[in-house]
Write a protein that holds these residues in place. Structure first.
Motif, PDB file in Angstrom:
ATOM      1  N   ASP A   8       0.868  -1.169   0.000  1.00 35.13           N
ATOM      2  CA  ASP A   8       0.000   0.000   0.000  1.00 35.13           C
ATOM      3  C   ASP A   8       0.911   1.227   0.000  1.00 35.13           C
ATOM      4  N   LEU A   9       0.768   2.048  -1.032  1.00 33.85           N
ATOM      5  CA  LEU A   9       1.623   3.211  -1.184  1.00 33.85           C
ATOM      6  C   LEU A   9       0.788   4.468  -1.020  1.00 33.85           C
ATOM      7  N   ASN A  10       0.770   4.986   0.202  1.00 33.81           N
ATOM      8  CA  ASN A  10      -0.013   6.190   0.499  1.00 33.81           C
ATOM      9  C   ASN A  10      -1.474   6.057   0.073  1.00 33.81           C
ATOM     10  N   GLY A  11      -2.037   4.871   0.277  1.00 34.96           N
ATOM     11  CA  GLY A  11      -3.441   4.650  -0.040  1.00 34.96           C
ATOM     12  C   GLY A  11      -3.699   4.020  -1.387  1.00 34.96           C
ATOM     13  N   ALA A  12      -2.663   3.856  -2.202  1.00 34.87           N
ATOM     14  CA  ALA A  12      -2.827   3.244  -3.523  1.00 34.87           C
ATOM     15  C   ALA A  12      -2.198   1.858  -3.512  1.00 34.87           C
ATOM     16  N   GLN A  13      -2.993   0.826  -3.816  1.00 35.27           N
ATOM     17  CA  GLN A  13      -2.419  -0.503  -3.940  1.00 35.27           C
ATOM     18  C   GLN A  13      -1.413  -0.482  -5.081  1.00 35.27           C
ATOM     19  N   THR A  14      -0.273  -1.090  -4.836  1.00 36.63           N
ATOM     20  CA  THR A  14       0.833  -0.998  -5.780  1.00 36.63           C
ATOM     21  C   THR A  14       1.476  -2.364  -5.966  1.00 36.63           C
ATOM     22  N   TRP A  15       1.816  -2.651  -7.223  1.00 33.13           N
ATOM     23  CA  TRP A  15       2.486  -3.906  -7.559  1.00 33.13           C
ATOM     24  C   TRP A  15       3.893  -3.600  -8.047  1.00 33.13           C
TER      25      TRP A  15
END
Length: 245
Positions: A8-15
């Motif tokens: 989780d990157l500042n509220g954004a799911q990230t791959w």
């Protein structure tokens, strides 16, 4: 082979995709997804670039509130509703945070971090390249919003009006039939890139419309995209280099 990690990157799911084995720090790319949101096409792009030696990161700039089925390209009305309400400021910061994630990753060479995007994600990559002077490359497949229909707090400036602040080589890809980049606007883009001495390539594909890489029946052109992909990868490798500097 590639490995995928999620966070989780500042509220954004990230791959994050990376090669299985690496004995040196690698070049990296933050990837902006199409207006559909993060789907199998974008995961395939991230995975393929990782297999070629890049560490790649894909943030969900919709933050879980995008189109219900990111794989469905047919419901254009729903996709456009989400684009129309997207906070481009927040979404651009999501891509910028993805760049920072790569810069801070000890497996990444921080001097060789670029952006790569498609459609609305290419617009966000364009804005990120303008706003972060440490971005080393931008590969932009048919950015959907070179200019916005209108400016607002969620879209305070046109990407075209930030071209003067691009500090990295930029590779634009458009189809000659793409309505978002008509001849008049294309000429203006060229003029500004040349006026401010931005190192760039604008690659046009005859007979192709918008999103010609995406798996959209009647719109996808695999032959053109195959050529665009190969040329864009070659450009990225040339600019970022296969080996740590």
């Amino acid at each position: 082979m590639t490995v995928v990690e999620t966070c989780d990157l500042n509220g954004a799911q990230t791959w994050l995709y990376r090669p299985t084995h690496a004995d040196r720090r690698l070049p990296a790319l933050a990837i902006g997804a199409e207006a559909t949101g993060v789907n199998s096409f974008i995961h395939g792009v991230a995975r393929s670039l990782a297999a070629l030696g890049f560490i790649t990161v894909v943030p969900d700039y919709y933050r879980g509130a995008g189109p219900v089925d990111p794989e469905d390209y047919s419901d254009v009305e729903q996709i456009m509703r989400h684009v129309d309400t997207l906070d481009f400021v927040r979404a651009t910061h999501d891509v910028m945070h993805a760049v920072q994630l790569l810069v801070d990753d000890p497996r990444v060479d921080p001097d060789r971090v670029g952006v790569w995007g498609y459609c609305t994600g290419a617009t966000l990559a364009w804005l990120t390249a303008c706003l972060r002077p440490d971005v080393s490359l931008a590969v932009l497949f048919y950015p959907s919003q070179p200019v916005f229909d209108r400016l607002s707090l969620k879209r305070p400036t046109h990407p075209l009006d930030l071209v003067w602040n691009l500090g990295c080589p930029v590779y634009f890809v458009y189809g000659t039939l793409d309505p978002v980049m008509p001849p008049r606007l294309l000429a203006e883009l060229r003029n500004r890139l040349q006026h401010w001495n931005v190192k760039h390539t604008i690659r046009l594909f005859d007979g192709c419309g918008h999103s010609f890489a995406a798996p959209i029946p009647g719109r996808q052109n695999l032959e053109a995209y195959g050529q665009a992909w190969a040329e864009a990868v070659s450009y990225a490798v040339k600019q970022l280099g296969p080996d740590e500097r």
